[in-house]
Design an enzyme around this catalytic site. Sequence first.
Site, PDB file in Angstrom:
ATOM      1  CG  ASP A 106      -0.458  -0.336   2.607  1.00 38.83           C
ATOM      2  OD1 ASP A 106       0.770  -0.954   2.561  1.00 38.83           O
ATOM      3  OD2 ASP A 106      -0.885   0.453   3.573  1.00 38.83           O
ATOM      4  CG  HIS A 107       3.059   2.578   2.523  1.00 40.36           C
ATOM      5  ND1 HIS A 107       2.824   3.445   3.347  1.00 40.36           N
ATOM      6  CD2 HIS A 107       2.235   1.431   3.173  1.00 40.36           C
ATOM      7  CE1 HIS A 107       2.150   3.324   4.262  1.00 40.36           C
ATOM      8  NE2 HIS A 107       1.713   2.151   4.314  1.00 40.36           N
ATOM      9  CG  HIS A 133      -2.125   3.670   7.096  1.00 37.35           C
ATOM     10  ND1 HIS A 133      -2.250   2.338   7.842  1.00 37.35           N
ATOM     11  CD2 HIS A 133      -1.417   3.240   6.084  1.00 37.35           C
ATOM     12  CE1 HIS A 133      -1.876   1.558   7.195  1.00 37.35           C
ATOM     13  NE2 HIS A 133      -1.261   1.871   6.038  1.00 37.35           N
TER      14      HIS A 133
HETATM   15 ZN    ZN Z   1       0.516   0.746   5.281  1.00 40.88          ZN
HETATM   16 ZN    ZN Z   2       3.062  -1.334   6.354  1.00 40.64          ZN
END
Ligand code: ZN
Ligand code: ZN
Length: 272
Positions: free
Chosen positions: A35-36, A239
């Site tokens: 997700d990054h 987040h």
């Molecule tokens: Zn994350």
């Molecule tokens: Zn993470």
Amino acid sequence: MFLIDCGEGTQVQLRKNKIKFSKINHIFISHLHGDHFYGLVGLVSTFMLLNRVNDLHIYGPKGVKEVIKLQFRLSNSWPNYGLFFHELKSKESEIVFEDDKVLVKTIPLKHRVYTNGFLFQEKIGARKLNLDAVQNYEIDKCYYQKIKNGKDITLEDGRVIENHKLTFDPISPMSYAFCSDTVYDESIIPLINEVDVLYHESTFLQSEEALAGKTMHCTAKEAATIALKANVKQLVLGHYSTRYANIDLFKEEAETIFPDILLADDGKSFDF
Ligand SMILES: [Zn+2]
Ligand SMILES: [Zn+2]
């Protein structure tokens, strides 16, 4: 313009929000969870199609170069612009970027894999020229730069005019700390102390405190506690786990600890 992290939706959001791709010259990747950084190879490939001219610098954990280069190799397509990787592996804070306007340092975080947050510190700019004053004293333009740099001026008749009579104070520099992903960790407090804006992850609410600890994430209350203890001016939360339908709950929980809370969300922008 700095891009921090690059999830798979990043490119779509950049287009939607009309962010000029060519202005992004530095990308900071906190850690190698999907997700990054799953959007990174797509973005660097789009830069090729756009015939990018400027160099691109990517700062991220050791391994980020390998994972991007593997995809270039298998697709036999290589960037037609300068692409530079700055791989990080230190567990101490280090300066990763500096120019005449801003300094960027890592904020070592505790997460399931090697992770850094990033601290952006604006530098104190030059003093602002008081145009009325310099014209009153009939000071020649060739001295303006010296005056902005803080020098006093001696006039032809021998009078010394002190710098503060010819200038205004510079705009006070701002600082921004990005902290994601991390477990609750007070050891970051000295690094982020008194920043203007702290972005701190809050994946869970306090009702899922145990899960937050287990997955090495934070709750909204924990993020607010870090903000309070570090005496920051504003806290931005983000987040959020998709289990929560209403993100206002994060603000409500954090506000019981710290007063100035903003909720990050897709497409939202903040002026500071
Ligand atoms: Zn994350
Ligand atoms: Zn993470």
